[in-house]
Design an enzyme around this catalytic site. Structure first.
Site, PDB file in Angstrom:
ATOM      1  N   GLU A 107     -14.082  -9.166   6.756  1.00  0.00           N
ATOM      2  CA  GLU A 107     -14.589  -8.925   5.400  1.00  0.00           C
ATOM      3  C   GLU A 107     -14.482 -10.223   4.599  1.00  0.00           C
ATOM      4  OE1 GLU A 107     -12.561  -5.510   3.777  1.00  0.00           O
ATOM      5  OE2 GLU A 107     -13.324  -4.208   5.341  1.00  0.00           O
ATOM      6  N   HIS A 167     -15.979  -4.305  -7.049  1.00  0.00           N
ATOM      7  CA  HIS A 167     -16.510  -4.467  -5.690  1.00  0.00           C
ATOM      8  C   HIS A 167     -17.974  -4.871  -5.825  1.00  0.00           C
ATOM      9  CE1 HIS A 167     -17.556  -3.821  -1.539  1.00  0.00           C
ATOM     10  NE2 HIS A 167     -16.293  -3.566  -1.241  1.00  0.00           N
ATOM     11  N   ARG A 175     -14.397 -11.599  -3.054  1.00  0.00           N
ATOM     12  CA  ARG A 175     -15.060 -10.618  -3.906  1.00  0.00           C
ATOM     13  C   ARG A 175     -15.353 -11.048  -5.334  1.00  0.00           C
ATOM     14  NH1 ARG A 175     -12.081  -5.114  -2.365  1.00  0.00           N
ATOM     15  NH2 ARG A 175     -12.976  -5.294  -0.296  1.00  0.00           N
ATOM     16  N   HIS A 233     -13.395  -1.244  -8.907  1.00  0.00           N
ATOM     17  CA  HIS A 233     -12.933  -0.787  -7.592  1.00  0.00           C
ATOM     18  C   HIS A 233     -11.418  -0.738  -7.468  1.00  0.00           C
ATOM     19  CE1 HIS A 233     -13.110  -0.314  -3.255  1.00  0.00           C
ATOM     20  NE2 HIS A 233     -12.451  -1.436  -3.059  1.00  0.00           N
ATOM     21  N   ARG A 236      -7.579  -9.590  -5.162  1.00  0.00           N
ATOM     22  CA  ARG A 236      -7.100  -9.055  -3.880  1.00  0.00           C
ATOM     23  C   ARG A 236      -8.043  -9.399  -2.741  1.00  0.00           C
ATOM     24  NH1 ARG A 236      -8.065  -3.978  -1.049  1.00  0.00           N
ATOM     25  NH2 ARG A 236      -9.514  -3.468  -2.732  1.00  0.00           N
TER      26      ARG A 236
HETATM   27  P1  FAD Z   1      -3.896   6.849  -4.002  1.00  0.00           P
HETATM   28  O1  FAD Z   1      -4.295   6.939  -2.597  1.00  0.00           O
HETATM   29  O2  FAD Z   1      -4.965   6.701  -4.999  1.00  0.00           O
HETATM   30  O3  FAD Z   1      -3.073   8.159  -4.379  1.00  0.00           O
HETATM   31  C1  FAD Z   1      -2.739   8.428  -5.727  1.00  0.00           C
HETATM   32  C2  FAD Z   1      -2.037   9.770  -5.791  1.00  0.00           C
HETATM   33  O4  FAD Z   1      -1.400   9.893  -7.047  1.00  0.00           O
HETATM   34  C3  FAD Z   1      -2.958  10.976  -5.672  1.00  0.00           C
HETATM   35  O5  FAD Z   1      -2.336  11.929  -4.845  1.00  0.00           O
HETATM   36  C4  FAD Z   1      -3.018  11.524  -7.099  1.00  0.00           C
HETATM   37  O6  FAD Z   1      -3.227  12.914  -7.185  1.00  0.00           O
HETATM   38  C5  FAD Z   1      -1.619  11.186  -7.555  1.00  0.00           C
HETATM   39  N1  FAD Z   1      -1.452  11.152  -9.008  1.00  0.00           N
HETATM   40  C6  FAD Z   1      -2.008  10.287  -9.887  1.00  0.00           C
HETATM   41  N2  FAD Z   1      -1.589  10.573 -11.125  1.00  0.00           N
HETATM   42  C7  FAD Z   1      -0.757  11.631 -11.031  1.00  0.00           C
HETATM   43  C8  FAD Z   1      -0.024  12.417 -11.964  1.00  0.00           C
HETATM   44  N3  FAD Z   1      -0.045  12.160 -13.299  1.00  0.00           N
HETATM   45  N4  FAD Z   1       0.720  13.452 -11.505  1.00  0.00           N
HETATM   46  C9  FAD Z   1       0.745  13.749 -10.185  1.00  0.00           C
HETATM   47  N5  FAD Z   1       0.065  13.056  -9.260  1.00  0.00           N
HETATM   48  C10 FAD Z   1      -0.665  12.013  -9.682  1.00  0.00           C
HETATM   49  N6  FAD Z   1      -8.131  -0.673   0.490  1.00  0.00           N
HETATM   50  C11 FAD Z   1      -7.986  -1.265   1.698  1.00  0.00           C
HETATM   51  O7  FAD Z   1      -6.948  -1.877   1.976  1.00  0.00           O
HETATM   52  N7  FAD Z   1      -8.981  -1.169   2.636  1.00  0.00           N
HETATM   53  C12 FAD Z   1     -10.140  -0.506   2.396  1.00  0.00           C
HETATM   54  O8  FAD Z   1     -10.996  -0.427   3.253  1.00  0.00           O
HETATM   55  C13 FAD Z   1     -10.333   0.087   1.117  1.00  0.00           C
HETATM   56  N8  FAD Z   1     -11.493   0.718   0.813  1.00  0.00           N
HETATM   57  C14 FAD Z   1     -11.600   1.378  -0.370  1.00  0.00           C
HETATM   58  C15 FAD Z   1     -12.757   2.111  -0.634  1.00  0.00           C
HETATM   59  C16 FAD Z   1     -12.863   2.855  -1.790  1.00  0.00           C
HETATM   60  C17 FAD Z   1     -14.111   3.617  -2.068  1.00  0.00           C
HETATM   61  C18 FAD Z   1     -11.786   2.858  -2.713  1.00  0.00           C
HETATM   62  C19 FAD Z   1     -11.859   3.668  -3.969  1.00  0.00           C
HETATM   63  C20 FAD Z   1     -10.659   2.108  -2.474  1.00  0.00           C
HETATM   64  C21 FAD Z   1     -10.538   1.364  -1.299  1.00  0.00           C
HETATM   65  N9  FAD Z   1      -9.410   0.604  -1.030  1.00  0.00           N
HETATM   66  C22 FAD Z   1      -9.273   0.001   0.192  1.00  0.00           C
HETATM   67  C23 FAD Z   1      -8.269   0.607  -1.936  1.00  0.00           C
HETATM   68  C24 FAD Z   1      -7.202   1.606  -1.408  1.00  0.00           C
HETATM   69  O9  FAD Z   1      -7.841   2.746  -0.906  1.00  0.00           O
HETATM   70  C25 FAD Z   1      -6.244   2.034  -2.483  1.00  0.00           C
HETATM   71  O10 FAD Z   1      -5.776   0.932  -3.196  1.00  0.00           O
HETATM   72  C26 FAD Z   1      -5.037   2.737  -1.854  1.00  0.00           C
HETATM   73  O11 FAD Z   1      -5.476   3.777  -1.034  1.00  0.00           O
HETATM   74  C27 FAD Z   1      -4.133   3.262  -2.930  1.00  0.00           C
HETATM   75  O12 FAD Z   1      -3.180   4.099  -2.338  1.00  0.00           O
HETATM   76  P2  FAD Z   1      -2.050   4.732  -3.232  1.00  0.00           P
HETATM   77  O13 FAD Z   1      -1.187   5.522  -2.309  1.00  0.00           O
HETATM   78  O14 FAD Z   1      -1.445   3.689  -4.064  1.00  0.00           O
HETATM   79  O15 FAD Z   1      -2.838   5.691  -4.244  1.00  0.00           O
HETATM   80  C1  SIN Z   2     -14.517  -2.267   1.640  1.00  0.00           C
HETATM   81  O1  SIN Z   2     -14.566  -1.579   2.656  1.00  0.00           O
HETATM   82  O2  SIN Z   2     -15.362  -3.110   1.315  1.00  0.00           O
HETATM   83  C2  SIN Z   2     -13.377  -2.070   0.733  1.00  0.00           C
HETATM   84  C3  SIN Z   2     -12.248  -2.793   1.288  1.00  0.00           C
HETATM   85  C4  SIN Z   2     -11.186  -2.954   0.247  1.00  0.00           C
HETATM   86  O3  SIN Z   2     -11.344  -2.557  -0.896  1.00  0.00           O
HETATM   87  O4  SIN Z   2     -10.173  -3.541   0.614  1.00  0.00           O
END
Ligand code: FAD
Ligand code: SIN
Length: 525
Positions: free
Chosen positions: A113, A241, A288, A349, A384
């Protein structure tokens, strides 16, 4: 009602669940999620997770790529620690049942990427996050030490403030005793007392009008910690993004993974000409921030709403095999990506900043840890590197669990916390007071606090936001607590922090670009 646990985990994404699995070896865990367990940013991740796997890749290359993308703002110690820890964490995910794609020789099929000098992204087709989320949920559902609370919304973390003490930014040793949590089915507010709390609430997409993030991403954890006087940093570094699928009205925006550019797709103007070389010699695979700004500039110059991403020159069967979900999604909109170029535009994003944590994932508030997108660890710096976010989430959940396990026996529950008091409140007269304010925040942020900023725009955004802040605090004080009013307060706090930190930065660096200070200052950390 008061409930007591050793560990309270707020969030069911990769950070929250992986911490819960590990912490459950040492005590009872409550895992709360404001929606269903799988409604997370994690589930949406497409591209994959970055880690050094085979020659000719090595740690030094991944470290340098991360530092370059971070534009001089990363904490190098953090970068080295996370990247060197990655292979062990990947092995753990595989042991938990996560299936990464392999080639016909049984070796991992690695993607590339933007900003990566090697092929190093482990993935499951183009829906890696869904695969991870599914495997982890299966694992925790069987764990007798984890109690799951779906549709439970954390309102506030508990500190000395709830014992009647005045807590300021200068109060030494602010402590966390758990959280007030709203059961959205009964509307009852529970007091969750915990010895250790982990904040893992994910991103902030809800602050912007277009985002790849699902609806749950309203920055609740960051806002809660800010209100509790914890330290928040680097909020100006909001990542857009470059290639959200242009499909007006669709929320969240469907992402076109950067891995497709690693596979060979190129960006073109509407007239079919490539433009990225004009901005960076790495072309469509530049980091990015650079690609998003270049697209934004091309769109502004030409007055267009999108540019095109072209993968039609690649083998059609291989494209379908590598990117089955993108192929299906685009086909449902009448775009066959093996024959047609697809319209894309930059979309909010990710957030690089957030709750400041140390090398053990400890926040500035005692007994409060944080992991995942809601944190600022120093890994991402000002921008990032793709696919470093899932990695950060799992590494920091791991260090948090290890450190918290050692602390657990030294901490006692605080039994003096009173239950939530909603005396004198009533249901808000009109829901529109909340929904319209939400739309206004999104508009303010997308119009004035986007990819390119200026002092004038930021100041205008701040003055508009102040009005919404006053109105909302007033409404909150009079209203029965609901998820909607809490989320509105939270997005206002997050928007405020982004603008405040952006105004403070008198330079352009990484994701923060301002026409008033277009140059980067010499050095920082
Ligand atoms: P999340 O997975 O967002 O989980 C948050 C949790 O907190 C949820 O369960 C929610 O319900 C809970 N929550 C929030 N507020 C409250 C509240 N007040 N009370 C109770 N619960 C609450 N990153 C990569 O490294 N590689 C990728 O390929 C990639 N692709 C992506 C594609 C997309 C479309 C998106 C949106 C993001 C992508 N990212 C990628 C970024 C990555 O997915 C996220 O940064 C990462 O998954 C965040 O994980 P997390 O556990 O911190 O939070
Ligand atoms: C993507 O698949 O382009 C998202 C990857 C990322 O947010 O790290």
């Amino acid at each position: 009602m008061t409930r007591k646990f050793d560990f309270l985990v707020i969030g069911s994404g990769l950070a929250g669940i992986s911490f819960a699995i590990k912490a459950s070896q040492y005590g009872k865990v409550a895992l709360i999620s404001k929606s269903s367990l799988d409604d997370t940013n994690t589930s949406y991740a497409q591209g994959g997770i970055a880690a050094v796997t085979y020659d000719p890749d090595n740690f030094e290359k991944h470290i340098q790529d991360t530092l370059i993308a971070g534009d001089g703002h990363c904490n190098e110690v953090t970068v080295r620690k996370v990247i060197e820890d990655a292979p062990a964490q990947i092995e753990e995910l595989i042991n938990w049942g996560v299936d990464f794609d392999k080639d016909e020789l049984g070796k991992f099929d690695l993607h590339k990427e933007g900003g990566h000098s090697e092929f190093r992204i482990l993935h499951h087709k183009d829906n890696t996050g869904f695969e991870i989320q599914k495997s982890l949920i299966k694992k925790i559902r069987k764990n007798p030490n984890i109690e799951i609370f779906e549709n439970f919304f954390a309102i506030e973390i508990l500190t000395q403030h709830h014992l009647g003490e005045v807590v300021t930014l200068h109060t030494p040793d602010i402590e966390c005793y758990g959280a007030y949590v709203l059961d959205q089915e009964t509307n009852h507010i529970h007091t969750f007392l915990s010895k250790i709390t982990l904040m893992a609430t994910g991103g902030i997409g809800g602050v912007y009008a277009t985002t790849t993030n699902p609806q749950i991403a309203t920055g609740d954890g960051i806002a809660m910690v800010h209100r509790a006087r914890g330290v928040i940093q680097d909020m100006e570094f909001v990542q857009f993004h470059p290639t959200g699928l242009y499909n007006p009205g669709e929320r969240p925006t469907f992402l076109i993974t950067e891995a497709i550019r690693g596979y060979g797709a190129v960006l073109r103007c509407k007239d079919g000409r490539e433009f990225m070389q004009k901005y960076d010699e790495r072309g469509s695979l530049a980091p990015r921030d650079i690609v998003a700004r270049a697209i934004d500039n091309e769109m502004k110059i030409r007055g267009h709403q999108f540019v095109y991403l072209d993968v039609t020159h690649k083998n059609a069967e291989q494209t379908k095999e590598h990117f089955p979900n993108i192929y299906k999604k685009c086909l449902s909109l009448g775009i066959d990506i093996t024959k047609d170029m697809l319209p894309v535009s930059p979309t909010q994003h990710y957030l690089c900043g957030g709750i400041v944590v140390d090398e053990h994932a400890k926040s500035s508030i005692k007994n409060l840890y944080a992991a995942g997108e809601c944190t600022c660890t120093g890994l991402h710096g000002a921008n990032r590197l793709a696919s470093n976010s899932l990695l950060e989430a799992i590494v920091y959940a791991d260090v948090a669990a290890k450190h918290a396990a050692k602390e657990l026996d030294t901490i006692k529950w605080n039994e003096f916390i009173p239950n939530w008091n909603d005396e004198g409140t009533k249901l808000p007269e009109e829901m529109v007071l909340i929904t319209q304010s939400f739309r206004e925040v999104e508009q303010i942020m997308s119009t004035y606090v986007g990819i390119v900023r200026s002092n004038l725009r930021l100041k205008r955004a701040m003055s508009r936001l102040e009005i919404l802040y006053r109105e909302t605090e007033n409404l909150f004080d009079r209203s029965v607590v609901s998820r909607e009013i809490c989320e509105l307060r939270n997005v206002i706090s997050v928007a405020y922090l982004i603008i405040k930190h952006a105004l403070r930065r008198k330079e352009s660096r990484g994701l923060h670009y301002t026409i008033d200070y277009p140059k980067r200052m010499k050095s920082e950390r």
